[in-house]
Write an enzyme that holds these catalytic residues in place. Structure first.
Site, PDB file in Angstrom:
ATOM      1  N   ASP A  88      34.531  34.604  34.527  1.00 19.62           N
ATOM      2  CA  ASP A  88      35.953  34.370  34.755  1.00 19.62           C
ATOM      3  C   ASP A  88      36.272  32.905  35.017  1.00 19.62           C
ATOM      4  OD1 ASP A  88      36.167  37.098  34.524  1.00 19.62           O
ATOM      5  OD2 ASP A  88      36.726  37.475  36.611  1.00 19.62           O
ATOM      6  N   TYR A 147      37.181  37.637  28.383  1.00 18.94           N
ATOM      7  CA  TYR A 147      36.895  39.064  28.589  1.00 18.94           C
ATOM      8  C   TYR A 147      38.007  39.927  27.979  1.00 18.94           C
ATOM      9  CZ  TYR A 147      35.486  43.166  31.451  1.00 18.94           C
ATOM     10  OH  TYR A 147      35.077  44.405  31.909  1.00 18.94           O
ATOM     11  N   ILE A 180      36.751  49.476  38.876  1.00 18.96           N
ATOM     12  CA  ILE A 180      35.798  50.493  39.329  1.00 18.96           C
ATOM     13  C   ILE A 180      34.887  49.858  40.387  1.00 18.96           C
ATOM     14  CG2 ILE A 180      34.018  52.132  38.535  1.00 18.96           C
ATOM     15  CD1 ILE A 180      36.871  52.549  37.297  1.00 18.96           C
TER      16      ILE A 180
HETATM   17  N1  CAA Z   1      49.062  32.745  38.291  1.00 22.62           N
HETATM   18  C1  CAA Z   1      49.110  31.578  37.617  1.00 22.62           C
HETATM   19  N2  CAA Z   1      48.174  30.633  37.724  1.00 22.62           N
HETATM   20  C2  CAA Z   1      47.150  30.902  38.533  1.00 22.62           C
HETATM   21  C3  CAA Z   1      47.002  32.103  39.255  1.00 22.62           C
HETATM   22  C4  CAA Z   1      48.036  33.052  39.118  1.00 22.62           C
HETATM   23  N3  CAA Z   1      48.006  34.216  39.779  1.00 22.62           N
HETATM   24  N4  CAA Z   1      45.872  32.067  39.954  1.00 22.62           N
HETATM   25  C5  CAA Z   1      45.308  30.891  39.693  1.00 22.62           C
HETATM   26  N5  CAA Z   1      46.101  30.181  38.856  1.00 22.62           N
HETATM   27  C6  CAA Z   1      45.902  28.842  38.365  1.00 22.62           C
HETATM   28  C7  CAA Z   1      46.179  27.828  39.472  1.00 22.62           C
HETATM   29  O1  CAA Z   1      47.536  27.455  39.482  1.00 22.62           O
HETATM   30  C8  CAA Z   1      45.310  26.647  39.095  1.00 22.62           C
HETATM   31  O2  CAA Z   1      45.920  25.877  38.084  1.00 22.62           O
HETATM   32  P1  CAA Z   1      45.744  24.257  38.051  1.00 22.62           P
HETATM   33  O3  CAA Z   1      44.355  24.009  37.554  1.00 22.62           O
HETATM   34  O4  CAA Z   1      46.786  23.825  37.087  1.00 22.62           O
HETATM   35  O5  CAA Z   1      45.970  23.804  39.446  1.00 22.62           O
HETATM   36  C9  CAA Z   1      44.139  27.363  38.499  1.00 22.62           C
HETATM   37  O6  CAA Z   1      44.555  28.672  38.076  1.00 22.62           O
HETATM   38  C10 CAA Z   1      43.117  27.565  39.551  1.00 22.62           C
HETATM   39  O7  CAA Z   1      41.920  27.272  39.009  1.00 22.62           O
HETATM   40  P2  CAA Z   1      40.633  27.506  39.884  1.00 22.62           P
HETATM   41  O8  CAA Z   1      39.464  27.494  38.972  1.00 22.62           O
HETATM   42  O9  CAA Z   1      40.656  26.607  41.087  1.00 22.62           O
HETATM   43  O10 CAA Z   1      40.970  28.975  40.343  1.00 22.62           O
HETATM   44  P3  CAA Z   1      40.344  29.922  41.310  1.00 22.62           P
HETATM   45  O11 CAA Z   1      39.044  29.482  41.855  1.00 22.62           O
HETATM   46  O12 CAA Z   1      41.441  30.345  42.229  1.00 22.62           O
HETATM   47  O13 CAA Z   1      40.014  31.136  40.295  1.00 22.62           O
HETATM   48  C11 CAA Z   1      40.511  32.997  38.955  1.00 22.62           C
HETATM   49  C12 CAA Z   1      41.033  31.677  39.508  1.00 22.62           C
HETATM   50  C13 CAA Z   1      39.251  32.757  38.129  1.00 22.62           C
HETATM   51  C14 CAA Z   1      41.582  33.611  38.092  1.00 22.62           C
HETATM   52  C15 CAA Z   1      40.155  33.903  40.177  1.00 22.62           C
HETATM   53  O14 CAA Z   1      41.332  34.144  40.882  1.00 22.62           O
HETATM   54  C16 CAA Z   1      39.564  35.205  39.786  1.00 22.62           C
HETATM   55  O15 CAA Z   1      38.360  35.339  39.631  1.00 22.62           O
HETATM   56  N6  CAA Z   1      40.383  36.234  39.633  1.00 22.62           N
HETATM   57  C17 CAA Z   1      39.924  37.592  39.314  1.00 22.62           C
HETATM   58  C18 CAA Z   1      39.947  37.846  37.866  1.00 22.62           C
HETATM   59  C19 CAA Z   1      39.642  39.294  37.661  1.00 22.62           C
HETATM   60  O16 CAA Z   1      40.415  40.186  37.985  1.00 22.62           O
HETATM   61  N7  CAA Z   1      38.487  39.598  37.085  1.00 22.62           N
HETATM   62  C20 CAA Z   1      38.091  40.946  36.890  1.00 22.62           C
HETATM   63  C21 CAA Z   1      36.628  41.045  37.081  1.00 22.62           C
HETATM   64  S1  CAA Z   1      36.105  42.756  37.087  1.00 22.62           S
HETATM   65  C22 CAA Z   1      36.216  43.222  35.508  1.00 22.62           C
HETATM   66  O17 CAA Z   1      36.437  42.470  34.616  1.00 22.62           O
HETATM   67  C23 CAA Z   1      35.999  44.674  35.246  1.00 22.62           C
HETATM   68  C24 CAA Z   1      37.161  45.242  34.531  1.00 22.62           C
HETATM   69  O18 CAA Z   1      37.030  45.563  33.347  1.00 22.62           O
HETATM   70  C25 CAA Z   1      38.418  45.517  35.264  1.00 22.62           C
END
Ligand code: CAA
Length: 241
Positions: A88, A147, A180
């Site tokens: 991710d 993904y 899950i």
């Molecule tokens: N809306 C808009 N922008 C967003 C945001 C949101 N909700 N969350 C983060 N951002 C943006 C920020 O504004 C920032 O932008 P800038 O670079 O312009 O400042 C950037 O994203 C943040 O980057 P980082 O790398 O610092 O972000 P982070 O460490 O907070 O990680 C993420 C962001 C990777 C999305 C993290 O929140 C994450 O891992 N989220 C979960 C994703 C997810 O649901 N994965 C599912 C895994 S399980 C699976 O996949 C099984 C299945 O089938 C369901």
């Protein structure tokens, strides 16, 4: 004679629950895995199934694995393409490696694995291909362009292959889990996961057994007329957010 099933990524998480369920259904089951030897040994010991190591992103590995399983257990009747990984990160920061690893393991694997078994299934006039997609392939998810693209690809692959094989007794379907309770989901940052669970109408994560029940149905005789479809198990999450 018992039917033979191969579940990729079958030694942990959702895959393991599927292996356990198909075995309980009376199938001869092999569980594929790529790296975690300890989990594989534990799975082989406690479930009494064949485990086989290989990278689903690599065609030669898949060929060798299928040859070995077919030599030991017999022709594969049920293939569950379950193996998957996440890398991710928001797209504007995503590396080419994060992109390709996910596409290779979650989508190229469908070609690499299914290509090994499809001709045999067509010749024998019976087969079940069950592909594990995801709610995030259906509706998108921040941090998962790689993904989500792969899991949406899984759905397209399923539909096309279902059309090609509908007259040959081979069904091809998708199961699209929501969130899950697995190691993969537990790796989501806790605050983010909390927010996701709060959105799920059912108010909880799903269980691997719930996914396995649906796979069991699709793998059985009673599902002969179900093909090209996607069964979504997400506690209502698709309807909101
Ligand atoms: N809306 C808009 N922008 C967003 C945001 C949101 N909700 N969350 C983060 N951002 C943006 C920020 O504004 C920032 O932008 P800038 O670079 O312009 O400042 C950037 O994203 C943040 O980057 P980082 O790398 O610092 O972000 P982070 O460490 O907070 O990680 C993420 C962001 C990777 C999305 C993290 O929140 C994450 O891992 N989220 C979960 C994703 C997810 O649901 N994965 C599912 C895994 S399980 C699976 O996949 C099984 C299945 O089938 C369901």
């Amino acid at each position: 004679m018992a039917r033979v099933a191969l579940v990729t990524g079958g030694t942990r998480g959702i895959g393991r629950a599927i292996v356990e369920r198909l075995k309980a259904d009376g199938l001869l089951v092999a569980a594929g895995y790529s790296g975690n030897d300890e989990a594989a040994a534990e799975c082989a010991k406690s479930l009494g199934v064949m485990v086989i190591k290989g990278n689903v992103g690599n065609f030669a590995d898949c060929k060798a694995a299928v040859e070995k399983i077919e030599a030991e257990l017999g022709p594969i009747d049920v293939l569950v393409n379950n193996a998957g990984i996440t890398r991710d990160g928001v797209f504007h920061k995503m590396t080419s490696e994060q992109w390709s690893e996910v596409i290779r393991v979650n989508m190229d694997s469908l070609f690499n694995m299914t290509r090994q078994v499809i001709e045999g299934m067509r010749e024998r006039g019976w087969g079940r291909i069950i592909n594990i997609s995801s709610i995030n392939g259906q509706k998108g998810q921040i941090g998962q362009t790689n993904y989500s693209a792969a899991k949406a690809g899984v759905i397209g692959f399923t539909k096309a292959l279902a059309l090609e094989n509908a007259r040959k007794g081979v069904t091809v379907n998708c199961v699209a889990p929501g969130y899950i309770d697995t190691e993969m989901v537990q790796a989501v940052p806790p605050k983010v996961l909390e927010g996701i669970i709060a959105q799920i109408p059912a108010g909880r994560l799903g269980s691997g057994e719930e996914i396995a029940d649906t796979v069991s149905f699709l793998a059985g005789e009673r599902a002969a007329y179900v093909t090209g479809t996607t069964l979504s198990l997400n506690g209502g999450q698709y309807l909101v957010g």
